[in-house]
Design an enzyme around this catalytic site. Sequence first.
Site, PDB file in Angstrom:
ATOM      1  N   LYS A   1       0.839  -1.217   0.000  1.00 47.94           N
ATOM      2  CA  LYS A   1       0.000   0.000   0.000  1.00 47.94           C
ATOM      3  C   LYS A   1       0.864   1.254   0.000  1.00 47.94           C
ATOM      4  O   LYS A   1       0.715   2.134  -0.845  1.00 47.94           O
ATOM      5  CB  LYS A   1      -0.924   0.031   1.211  1.00 47.94           C
ATOM      6  CG  LYS A   1      -1.567   1.412   1.428  1.00 47.94           C
ATOM      7  CD  LYS A   1      -2.371   1.510   2.678  1.00 47.94           C
ATOM      8  CE  LYS A   1      -1.657   1.722   3.945  1.00 47.94           C
ATOM      9  NZ  LYS A   1      -1.406   3.103   4.366  1.00 47.94           N
ATOM     10  N   ASN A   2       1.792   1.337   0.919  1.00 42.27           N
ATOM     11  CA  ASN A   2       2.538   2.584   1.086  1.00 42.27           C
ATOM     12  C   ASN A   2       3.486   2.853  -0.076  1.00 42.27           C
ATOM     13  O   ASN A   2       3.714   4.008  -0.444  1.00 42.27           O
ATOM     14  CB  ASN A   2       3.264   2.587   2.434  1.00 42.27           C
ATOM     15  CG  ASN A   2       2.259   2.704   3.570  1.00 42.27           C
ATOM     16  OD1 ASN A   2       1.120   3.125   3.366  1.00 42.27           O
ATOM     17  ND2 ASN A   2       2.671   2.330   4.760  1.00 42.27           N
TER      18      ASN A   2
ATOM     19  N   ARG B   1      -3.451  10.020   3.929  1.00 47.05           N
ATOM     20  CA  ARG B   1      -2.268  10.851   4.195  1.00 47.05           C
ATOM     21  C   ARG B   1      -1.430  10.958   2.935  1.00 47.05           C
ATOM     22  O   ARG B   1      -0.882  11.993   2.586  1.00 47.05           O
ATOM     23  CB  ARG B   1      -1.469  10.166   5.297  1.00 47.05           C
ATOM     24  CG  ARG B   1      -0.141  10.805   5.625  1.00 47.05           C
ATOM     25  CD  ARG B   1      -0.262  11.859   6.682  1.00 47.05           C
ATOM     26  NE  ARG B   1       1.026  12.488   6.955  1.00 47.05           N
ATOM     27  CZ  ARG B   1       1.173  13.571   7.732  1.00 47.05           C
ATOM     28  NH1 ARG B   1       0.114  14.131   8.270  1.00 47.05           N
ATOM     29  NH2 ARG B   1       2.349  14.083   7.936  1.00 47.05           N
TER      30      ARG B   1
ATOM     31  N   CYS C   1      -5.047   7.963   9.071  1.00 46.83           N
ATOM     32  CA  CYS C   1      -5.350   7.451  10.416  1.00 46.83           C
ATOM     33  C   CYS C   1      -5.095   8.521  11.481  1.00 46.83           C
ATOM     34  O   CYS C   1      -4.071   9.190  11.450  1.00 46.83           O
ATOM     35  CB  CYS C   1      -4.468   6.243  10.717  1.00 46.83           C
ATOM     36  SG  CYS C   1      -4.977   4.763   9.848  1.00 46.83           S
TER      37      CYS C   1
ATOM     38  N   ARG D   1       0.734  14.409  13.541  1.00 45.50           N
ATOM     39  CA  ARG D   1       1.025  14.265  12.094  1.00 45.50           C
ATOM     40  C   ARG D   1       1.086  15.616  11.374  1.00 45.50           C
ATOM     41  O   ARG D   1       0.354  15.848  10.402  1.00 45.50           O
ATOM     42  CB  ARG D   1       0.032  13.333  11.420  1.00 45.50           C
ATOM     43  CG  ARG D   1      -0.080  11.978  12.093  1.00 45.50           C
ATOM     44  CD  ARG D   1      -0.838  10.968  11.283  1.00 45.50           C
ATOM     45  NE  ARG D   1       0.003  10.346  10.283  1.00 45.50           N
ATOM     46  CZ  ARG D   1      -0.411   9.337   9.485  1.00 45.50           C
ATOM     47  NH1 ARG D   1      -1.651   8.894   9.597  1.00 45.50           N
ATOM     48  NH2 ARG D   1       0.392   8.791   8.614  1.00 45.50           N
TER      49      ARG D   1
ATOM     50  N   ASP E   1       3.801   0.350  12.377  1.00 41.74           N
ATOM     51  CA  ASP E   1       2.572  -0.214  11.816  1.00 41.74           C
ATOM     52  C   ASP E   1       2.310  -1.632  12.311  1.00 41.74           C
ATOM     53  O   ASP E   1       1.195  -2.134  12.196  1.00 41.74           O
ATOM     54  CB  ASP E   1       2.635  -0.209  10.284  1.00 41.74           C
ATOM     55  CG  ASP E   1       2.696   1.208   9.722  1.00 41.74           C
ATOM     56  OD1 ASP E   1       3.070   1.370   8.561  1.00 41.74           O
ATOM     57  OD2 ASP E   1       2.389   2.146  10.476  1.00 41.74           O
TER      58      ASP E   1
ATOM     59  N   VAL F   1       7.039   6.588  17.526  1.00 41.50           N
ATOM     60  CA  VAL F   1       6.928   7.308  16.254  1.00 41.50           C
ATOM     61  C   VAL F   1       5.689   8.214  16.245  1.00 41.50           C
ATOM     62  O   VAL F   1       5.755   9.377  15.860  1.00 41.50           O
ATOM     63  CB  VAL F   1       6.876   6.324  15.071  1.00 41.50           C
ATOM     64  CG1 VAL F   1       6.667   7.075  13.752  1.00 41.50           C
ATOM     65  CG2 VAL F   1       8.156   5.495  15.019  1.00 41.50           C
TER      66      VAL F   1
ATOM     67  N   ARG G   1      -8.679  -0.174   4.174  1.00 38.32           N
ATOM     68  CA  ARG G   1      -7.775   0.818   3.602  1.00 38.32           C
ATOM     69  C   ARG G   1      -6.402   0.233   3.324  1.00 38.32           C
ATOM     70  O   ARG G   1      -5.676   0.702   2.464  1.00 38.32           O
ATOM     71  CB  ARG G   1      -7.620   2.015   4.569  1.00 38.32           C
ATOM     72  CG  ARG G   1      -8.875   2.849   4.789  1.00 38.32           C
ATOM     73  CD  ARG G   1      -8.542   4.099   5.547  1.00 38.32           C
ATOM     74  NE  ARG G   1      -7.291   4.647   5.061  1.00 38.32           N
ATOM     75  CZ  ARG G   1      -6.348   5.170   5.863  1.00 38.32           C
ATOM     76  NH1 ARG G   1      -6.535   5.192   7.160  1.00 38.32           N
ATOM     77  NH2 ARG G   1      -5.222   5.638   5.363  1.00 38.32           N
TER      78      ARG G   1
HETATM   79  C1  EPZ Z   1       4.208   6.719   6.601  1.00 40.35           C
HETATM   80  O1  EPZ Z   1       3.422   7.764   7.172  1.00 40.35           O
HETATM   81  C2  EPZ Z   1       3.221   5.567   6.399  1.00 40.35           C
HETATM   82  N1  EPZ Z   1       2.159   6.014   5.539  1.00 40.35           N
HETATM   83  C3  EPZ Z   1       2.649   5.166   7.756  1.00 40.35           C
HETATM   84  O2  EPZ Z   1       1.818   4.032   7.570  1.00 40.35           O
HETATM   85  C4  EPZ Z   1       3.766   4.758   8.676  1.00 40.35           C
HETATM   86  O3  EPZ Z   1       3.249   4.512   9.945  1.00 40.35           O
HETATM   87  C5  EPZ Z   1       4.787   5.914   8.790  1.00 40.35           C
HETATM   88  O4  EPZ Z   1       5.247   6.301   7.488  1.00 40.35           O
HETATM   89  C6  EPZ Z   1       5.992   5.531   9.616  1.00 40.35           C
HETATM   90  O5  EPZ Z   1       6.590   4.401   9.141  1.00 40.35           O
HETATM   91  C7  EPZ Z   1       2.375   6.081   4.203  1.00 40.35           C
HETATM   92  O6  EPZ Z   1       3.423   5.806   3.676  1.00 40.35           O
HETATM   93  C8  EPZ Z   1       1.216   6.532   3.370  1.00 40.35           C
HETATM   94  P1  EPZ Z   1       6.085   9.999   9.023  1.00 40.35           P
HETATM   95  P2  EPZ Z   1       3.977   9.259   7.279  1.00 40.35           P
HETATM   96  O7  EPZ Z   1       6.046  11.283   8.319  1.00 40.35           O
HETATM   97  O8  EPZ Z   1       4.848   9.522   6.150  1.00 40.35           O
HETATM   98  C9  EPZ Z   1       6.344  13.340  12.366  1.00 40.35           C
HETATM   99  C10 EPZ Z   1      -0.113   2.723   7.777  1.00 40.35           C
HETATM  100  O9  EPZ Z   1      -0.694   2.203   8.740  1.00 40.35           O
HETATM  101  N2  EPZ Z   1       6.347  14.379  11.319  1.00 40.35           N
HETATM  102  O10 EPZ Z   1       7.285   9.155   8.890  1.00 40.35           O
HETATM  103  O11 EPZ Z   1       2.850  10.138   7.520  1.00 40.35           O
HETATM  104  C11 EPZ Z   1       4.947  12.724  12.539  1.00 40.35           C
HETATM  105  O12 EPZ Z   1       4.149  13.488  13.341  1.00 40.35           O
HETATM  106  C12 EPZ Z   1       0.426   4.153   7.876  1.00 40.35           C
HETATM  107  O13 EPZ Z   1       0.063   2.156   6.681  1.00 40.35           O
HETATM  108  C13 EPZ Z   1       6.564  15.700  11.677  1.00 40.35           C
HETATM  109  O14 EPZ Z   1       6.760  16.020  12.847  1.00 40.35           O
HETATM  110  O15 EPZ Z   1       4.828   9.114   8.627  1.00 40.35           O
HETATM  111  C14 EPZ Z   1       5.223  11.397  13.156  1.00 40.35           C
HETATM  112  O16 EPZ Z   1       5.262  11.504  14.537  1.00 40.35           O
HETATM  113  C15 EPZ Z   1       0.096   4.811   9.172  1.00 40.35           C
HETATM  114  N3  EPZ Z   1       6.532  16.644  10.707  1.00 40.35           N
HETATM  115  C16 EPZ Z   1       6.583  11.057  12.592  1.00 40.35           C
HETATM  116  O17 EPZ Z   1       7.118  12.228  11.976  1.00 40.35           O
HETATM  117  C17 EPZ Z   1       6.301  16.320   9.388  1.00 40.35           C
HETATM  118  O18 EPZ Z   1       6.273  17.214   8.531  1.00 40.35           O
HETATM  119  C18 EPZ Z   1       6.551   9.927  11.560  1.00 40.35           C
HETATM  120  O19 EPZ Z   1       5.720  10.277  10.561  1.00 40.35           O
HETATM  121  C19 EPZ Z   1       6.080  14.972   9.047  1.00 40.35           C
HETATM  122  C20 EPZ Z   1       6.098  14.006  10.029  1.00 40.35           C
END
Ligand code: EPZ
Length: 514
Positions: free
Chosen positions: A57-58, A130, A154, A159, A393, A415, A488
């Site tokens: 998916k991702n 997202r 989610c 986020r 995840d 995370v 999803r």
């Molecule tokens: C990706 O989300 C995945 N989603 C998520 O999978 C996964 O949990 C996550 O990476 C971590 O591995 C997709 O690829 C579509 P992050 P993403 O930005 O990119 C902080 C699932 O269940 N952050 O790495 O949104 C944020 O708040 C989903 O399949 C900032 O502070 O995750 C979080 O605490 C859920 N500022 C941390 O980074 C920003 O601008 C990790 O988020 C961006 C993020």
Amino acid sequence: MATSLCYAKPLKPFSLRLPQTQNPQIPTQTTQIREAETLTITGPTQLSGHVPISGSKNSSLCLLAATLLCSNSCLLHNVPTGLSDTKAMLSILRSLGAKIEFNERNKEILVNTDGVGRVEPCLEEMRKIRGGFFVIGPLLARFGEAVVGLPGGCDIGERPVDLYVRGLRALGAAVEISYFLICGNRLCKPTISHSNTEKMAGIANFCIITSDDTGLQRDGRVLAHSANGKGLVGGSFHLDFPSVGATETLMMAASMADGVTVLSNVAKEPEVIDLARFLNDSGACVYGAGSDKLLIKGKCQLRGCECYVPPDRIEAGTFMLAAAITRSLISISPVTPSHLSCLIDKLKIAGCKITRCNNDTLEVRVSAIPENVCENLRGFNVRTSPFPGFPTDLQPPTMALLTTCSGSSIVEESVFDRRLGHVRELQKLGAKIQVCGSTALVFGRETRSALHGSQLRAADLRGGVALVLAGLVAEGTTQISGIGHIGRGYENLDTKLQFLGADIKRSIAMASQL
Ligand code: EPZ
């Protein structure tokens, strides 16, 4: 199909091929899980057999966003077409003017973005996922501007999108966030616009559809354009946190910026490597994917390519946990073991036997004596962290397993700051879990069948699948509503579990069950 699980190559003229079914048992036509449905599971049960893993998916969401960079068609194979997230991303691309040919049976998607004439994707679709926000990078890079709604997805924590905003500014973009109120379906006057306060930028809960008792909903959009009016410019940016989405989005933006970009403290997830392979096969120059630094030489044009979406490592991990929690013996493929080494190590500590049968097949066995359903598994501690750490995840389904292991276990979610919502539901099954902030103490049980069936509600994707796994071993009947979340990210989950021997049924929920 190519042995390396993810490959891309320049596209020759082609047409969509006839389907080749991978597993005659599992239908290739996916029946999408809808919000108004429930899953009814009767337990405890044991699983056996083989389960095929769908495309990631991702990875798909990110590769589909990257097609916006390509000045001719892209053909993606092995796309999890049955997922509602994939469908939302395709609607986002269509709303921009992309032409999409879709072969659900054969999991192939042909995307042509030559006709893209808009830089503002459909807000409604943006709110669903997202990953939709990732399009801001390619739109800015190729068309010099973008107006993108703040992301949905989610509700597992703050986020924000501040890293995207600051990273794009480092590439010469002018970026502003404007918030507006929605009353009913009427757009009211913008409340505030943030062009200089980063951290506020995109604090999800501030912007994502939040309706308070006034019935007014707040929402927001990011308005961005190349400050020089010509295009993005290479630059350097250090990510405070190795965000997957921000890394992928900035990679896409930089791949068509004028000059060289250096991104440091980037995400190392396999999905980032898949994207780099796609970009390089579309003519980009991305170096260092998989390490914490990326060097990208911008190109003024990228061509289309053909790409195979690798298997979903989170789905594979979920089925490994399903084998463990039901004390079963199942095999899983295709899977890349190195993408799941953290989970494999933990399951071995617990007492599972994990065998690599061939290049991309893993066998999970809990007990030397397969029928020994009461085989004891030992608890273990988990702390989630960015790849190659333990995947956040898989934290919820892992917690479900730990409720059936002996001894107590500590689960630390580092995370996301609100990803323990499933605890309340697991407690309804009789699980003993104490939560303090983002840490949970799970009191295990001597035998796995100490849980008992109940009525549960899924509130997010991975939390939802944790309830399904727990339902497989709970005594009696477990009913789960809100399963639209599960649809999803898991294709045919109930059908795949049925083929492994689970007693799981999907049914339309009565109004009272919704
Ligand atoms: C990706 O989300 C995945 N989603 C998520 O999978 C996964 O949990 C996550 O990476 C971590 O591995 C997709 O690829 C579509 P992050 P993403 O930005 O990119 C902080 C699932 O269940 N952050 O790495 O949104 C944020 O708040 C989903 O399949 C900032 O502070 O995750 C979080 O605490 C859920 N500022 C941390 O980074 C920003 O601008 C990790 O988020 C961006 C993020």
